[in-house]
Design a protein around this motif. Structure first.
Motif, PDB file in Angstrom:
ATOM      1  N   ASP A   1      39.511  53.301  34.788  1.00 27.76           N
ATOM      2  CA  ASP A   1      39.090  53.274  36.200  1.00 27.76           C
ATOM      3  C   ASP A   1      38.234  52.051  36.494  1.00 27.76           C
ATOM      4  O   ASP A   1      38.411  51.391  37.513  1.00 27.76           O
ATOM      5  N   LYS A   2      37.294  51.771  35.587  1.00 26.32           N
ATOM      6  CA  LYS A   2      36.394  50.634  35.828  1.00 26.32           C
ATOM      7  C   LYS A   2      37.126  49.298  35.725  1.00 26.32           C
ATOM      8  O   LYS A   2      36.806  48.354  36.437  1.00 26.32           O
ATOM      9  N   ILE A   3      38.105  49.219  34.807  1.00 23.02           N
ATOM     10  CA  ILE A   3      38.888  47.977  34.696  1.00 23.02           C
ATOM     11  C   ILE A   3      39.584  47.710  36.035  1.00 23.02           C
ATOM     12  O   ILE A   3      39.572  46.594  36.557  1.00 23.02           O
ATOM     13  N   LEU A   4      40.171  48.767  36.608  1.00 23.17           N
ATOM     14  CA  LEU A   4      40.976  48.588  37.818  1.00 23.17           C
ATOM     15  C   LEU A   4      40.116  48.461  39.079  1.00 23.17           C
ATOM     16  O   LEU A   4      40.471  47.723  39.991  1.00 23.17           O
ATOM     17  N   GLN A   5      38.979  49.170  39.104  1.00 23.88           N
ATOM     18  CA  GLN A   5      38.169  49.156  40.328  1.00 23.88           C
ATOM     19  C   GLN A   5      37.111  48.065  40.341  1.00 23.88           C
ATOM     20  O   GLN A   5      36.899  47.406  41.354  1.00 23.88           O
ATOM     21  N   ASP A   6      36.437  47.870  39.210  1.00 23.69           N
ATOM     22  CA  ASP A   6      35.320  46.922  39.193  1.00 23.69           C
ATOM     23  C   ASP A   6      35.739  45.510  38.805  1.00 23.69           C
ATOM     24  O   ASP A   6      34.949  44.587  38.901  1.00 23.69           O
ATOM     25  N   ARG A   7      37.000  45.356  38.361  1.00 21.64           N
ATOM     26  CA  ARG A   7      37.555  44.036  38.033  1.00 21.64           C
ATOM     27  C   ARG A   7      36.597  43.161  37.208  1.00 21.64           C
ATOM     28  O   ARG A   7      36.141  42.120  37.661  1.00 21.64           O
ATOM     29  N   PRO A   8      36.261  43.626  35.988  1.00 24.10           N
ATOM     30  CA  PRO A   8      35.397  42.811  35.135  1.00 24.10           C
ATOM     31  C   PRO A   8      36.124  41.519  34.719  1.00 24.10           C
ATOM     32  O   PRO A   8      37.339  41.415  34.878  1.00 24.10           O
ATOM     33  N   ASP A   9      35.375  40.544  34.194  1.00 21.38           N
ATOM     34  CA  ASP A   9      35.963  39.274  33.766  1.00 21.38           C
ATOM     35  C   ASP A   9      36.499  39.358  32.346  1.00 21.38           C
ATOM     36  O   ASP A   9      37.310  38.527  31.938  1.00 21.38           O
ATOM     37  N   LEU A  10      36.014  40.361  31.605  1.00 19.05           N
ATOM     38  CA  LEU A  10      36.472  40.558  30.230  1.00 19.05           C
ATOM     39  C   LEU A  10      36.166  41.997  29.828  1.00 19.05           C
ATOM     40  O   LEU A  10      35.202  42.581  30.315  1.00 19.05           O
ATOM     41  N   VAL A  11      37.006  42.559  28.949  1.00 23.29           N
ATOM     42  CA  VAL A  11      36.812  43.944  28.512  1.00 23.29           C
ATOM     43  C   VAL A  11      36.709  43.996  26.986  1.00 23.29           C
ATOM     44  O   VAL A  11      37.522  43.385  26.289  1.00 23.29           O
TER      45      VAL A  11
END
Ligand code: CA
Length: 241
Positions: free
Chosen positions: A39-49
């Motif tokens: 969810d956070k990858i898709l919603q918060d659009r981080p620069d790296l995971v």
């Protein structure tokens, strides 16, 4: 400021990473299970995971697979085991890199810097790059689509990157070391088997079903992309072992 999402259920490790990354000047997001991580990858659009493989709710593999349908954010996987099949599986479903636990924080920080830099470079380069074409095969570096005679070919990100590189160097013999350095960038010093594995994947998706001979084995050198009108039945597969 770059934003980094840590998906890790072990609180001790997550906290340690959070402090280290904040110390380096990154903004840090945390998720404790696979589902909220996705969810956070898709919603918060981080620069790296930074994505742990073993997670509750949804495995790291599944998180990565689903994330890749939507985003090309750099993903560094944390794996507990150090064996080639694990690495290949993680990279095959679209992770950019992996670290085996326990890891040295300096090494992870170095890989984060490379991942962020490469991602930015890809973004800039892609906007200026055109579609590559060879004998009915089309590769679009912007939309990440590959097709043969108008029919889509589904490739993982790494397979795409490898084909992209080979097509961009069409007619040139490229060495396995060159491919490791330019397509994988790091993390595989000396382990050129990975290249052969991915060449095999590409042939299975590209050459075999379409009766093409596009990825040639250049004996004692490496590989070359060249669209041949006549397929040299089976010869290349044998050379590849
Ligand atoms: Ca875990």
């Amino acid at each position: 400021m770059s934003r980094i999402l840590i998906v890790e259920d072990e609180k001790r490790i997550a906290r340690f990473l959070e402090l280290e990354l904040q110390h380096e000047g990154y903004e840090v997001l945390l998720a404790e299970d696979g589902r909220s991580g996705l969810d956070k990858i898709l919603q918060d659009r981080p620069d790296l995971v930074i994505l742990d493989l073993m997670l509750p709710e949804m495995s790291g593999i599944e998180v990565c697979r689903r994330a890749r349908r939507e985003t090309d954010v750099p993903i560094i996987m944390l794996t507990a085991k150090d064996d080639v099949s694990d690495k290949v599986m993680g990279l095959d479903i679209g992770a950019d890199d992996y670290m085996t636990k326990p890891f040295a924080i300096e090494e992870l920080l170095a890989r984060i810097r490379v991942g962020l830099k490469k991602h930015r470079a890809d973004g800039v380069g892609a906007a200026h790059e055109g579609v590559l074409r060879a004998g009915g095969l089309e590769l679009d570096p912007v939309s990440y689509e590959v097709s043969y005679q108008g029919k889509a070919i589904n490739l993982t990100k790494k397979e795409f990157d490898l084909l992209h590189y080979l097509m961009a160097h069409a007619g040139e013999a490229v060495t396995r070391e060159q491919l490791l350095k330019d397509v994988w960038e790091y993390g595989f010093a000396g382990d050129t088997n990975v290249v052969d594995v991915y060449i095999r994947y590409l042939r299975q998706k590209l050459d075999v079903p379409h009766h093409l001979h596009s990825i040639h084995t250049i004996r004692s050198v490496g590989y070359m992309f060249r669209m041949d009108a006549d397929r040299d039945e089976g010869k290349d597969a044998q050379e590849n072992g």
